[in-house]
Motif scaffolding. Sequence first.
Motif, short mmCIF file in Angstrom:
data_model
loop_
_atom_site.label_atom_id
_atom_site.label_comp_id
_atom_site.label_asym_id
_atom_site.label_seq_id
_atom_site.Cartn_x
_atom_site.Cartn_y
_atom_site.Cartn_z
N SER A 556 0.86 -1.44 -0.07
CA SER A 556 0.08 -0.01 -0.03
C SER A 556 0.82 1.24 -0.01
O SER A 556 0.59 2.21 -0.88
N VAL A 557 1.86 1.32 1.13
CA VAL A 557 2.59 2.45 0.99
C VAL A 557 3.54 2.60 -0.22
O VAL A 557 4.07 3.84 -0.62
N GLY A 558 3.96 1.54 -0.76
CA GLY A 558 4.84 1.40 -2.10
C GLY A 558 3.80 2.07 -3.07
O GLY A 558 4.46 2.71 -3.92
N LEU A 559 2.60 1.91 -3.33
CA LEU A 559 1.71 2.36 -4.13
C LEU A 559 1.66 3.71 -4.10
O LEU A 559 1.82 4.56 -4.91
N GLY A 560 1.90 4.22 -2.62
CA GLY A 560 1.71 5.62 -2.30
C GLY A 560 3.08 6.31 -2.95
O GLY A 560 2.80 7.40 -3.29
N PHE A 561 4.16 5.67 -2.67
CA PHE A 561 5.64 6.29 -2.94
C PHE A 561 5.33 6.46 -4.64
O PHE A 561 5.80 7.56 -4.85
N VAL A 562 5.02 5.49 -5.32
CA VAL A 562 4.86 5.68 -6.72
C VAL A 562 3.98 6.75 -7.36
O VAL A 562 4.24 7.66 -7.93
#
Length: 726
Positions: A556-562
């Motif tokens: 989830s936070v990886g998606l937020g990063f991108v």
Amino acid sequence: MFGRIGRYVVHRPWRTIAVWIFAAVALTVLAPPLPATGNDADFLPSDYDSVRAGELQERAFPGSERPAALMVFGRTDGEPLSPADRAEISEVAGALHAMGYPLVAEVATEPQAISPEGDLALLPILATVQDPYDEELGRSIGQLREDAGSMLEDGPLTLGVTGDAATGLDIRESSAATDALVMLATPLLIILFLLILFRSPLIALMPVLIILVVLQVATGLIGVAAALMGMPADTSASAILLVVLFGVGTDYLLFVLFRYREQLRAGQAPRQALIRAVSRTGSTITSAAGTEIVAFAVLIFSTLGMLRVMGPALAVAVAVTMAAALTLCPAVFSLLGTKAFWPSSSWRREPRAELPRRIGSLVARRPLPVALVAAGVPVLLALGVLGFRSDFDSQASLPDDLESVRAMEELREAFPSGQSDPTLIILDAGGGTPLDTTALTGYEQSLRDVDGVAEVLPAEITATGDVARFTVVLDLNPTDGEAVELVSGTLRDVAVSEAPDGTEVLVGGTTAVLADIQKAIGHDYRLVFPLAGLVIMSVLALMLRGIVAPALLMLSVGLGFVATLGTTVLAFGLLGANGLTFTLPVMVYLFVIAIGTDYCILVVARLREELGRGLEPREAIGGAVERSVPTVAAAAVILAGSFGILVLADNAVLRQVGFAVAFGILLSAFVIAMFLVPAAAGLLGRRMWWPRDPYRPRSDADPGPAVRSAAGTNDGESRPVPAGAG
């Protein structure tokens, strides 16, 4: 453990506060100041070609280093320089040389070059130190500027001083202004937000005062660590350090204060409520801080020294902040009791909280559509990453009105773009074997034939004849991405393939350093990013005692990063930026992944707590979201506002970092933490917590408001806390 910590500091507040104040004073007085450098080469390992080229040049051609600064003379009317103008330039330069500035070895009295149009004269300034970013040298350059301005006042000539030493001086002055802005605006912003939230001047001021104590302790510890490790500090790190301390510190204090207020509303006495708040939020704060500490600490494995220095410093800052949230904050509020909320009385009654209740209900009842929308928005924003382009021009990040920037712009317009900072190609035969001068002539022509090369000066050869240096002037801005690609690609390939047999080729100069930095960042993308993600997930796995939930949080936070990076590309592209600073992906990754995870941890920890009370999954999700939303929203707005202040900085790099991190935090809080993670938890059900089952109530679990109400105890909603409590 956290209950014991809470009991100790709440019952011994003066002792706890005294320890913190003593540490702050002692470290402020005794800790060494932070050393600093702005030299890009200082941040690369010694085995990189550009670094080795610089070392070989110092050995083989001592005293012929590149100038520390450049004086750019012209006329106020822009006309070509007359013989009388050139004579006056030599006279002024001679007078400046005679003044004998500290660390200035020579001020050239004759032009090194005259522009093709004859309107600019270039005179170098040589230094007695190797580091052109030395602070004392910078002060000398500043004084030279003032003296030259007095000499040329009301005359036909103009002078601009640029180059590394002048740029370093302007960066320090610009950074000082940015630090002052951050130091003033960040506390004011935090005070304003807290005043709106709690309607109490004491609660608005106390967190800021606590963080100021933390700042002194953290800065002192970082100075001690830097001195012990012998490492410099990046010149842009101070503003980011201030923002992290104020922003993250306020976040952690809010975690405690919101839970403290909740326990008071449930009818507990102030000290008991404070102990309970520390006990219940301790694991959340420790886990949140742990993810940030390990994410920053992992930067010691970075190839890029700038990140190796910044990472441990930020890790120390977060660790000190965590300790303050669990000890100093409850000690202070133990002394204040409920008087901290004066003059507001809203702490006595449960607010209506209609919006958080609706959000919780929506997520609990409609997990699939909520998850699809909450994931779809970041996916669309992430498409902007396709337009990402790195920008290596450090001067482009500075305000246009700085003297070093203006003078460099004039120089690049009048001369070939690479005149100010040529690329150096060094041939080393080794072992004292003389080079073939005939072969060097053909080699020089091969370099000259490369597209993008404006000029190649004849080879300079050492007395032993085994080392030759070619000065290559590019047609491109030396710090532009195209120049970096040229030097790391075609020019390097030709330099190596056409070199005489038995010679080693080393490529040096600023453009080569930037090419090696790009290579180093590529290494970090492949090593540091996955390593940081793995360590963060390990911390989450320990906290949640599972595998699926940590994986969900990281995805989830990886998606937020991108999505954050894509949005930043789109935003600054619309503002006309040539690209984003080459370190931005690393900065966004670390701040958004590490700090953005805090809010997901808070929601998941509350959800696990609700499930541990025996609530049904849908009821637990609704209650967890409802009770987490106010804390998450308040903490995220304050933290995003703290980083958002950097958008006001004169430095373009800090503006980009400020925008990106602020947006990433808001996205992580208001989309990922509030909607995506709890909705996904609703879809996964028991599988979310595998292999541990939190649905089984724990014997030590807080029974919660619903259970306390059923037992007939005061839950803080059926009747207010007595006015005399505490």
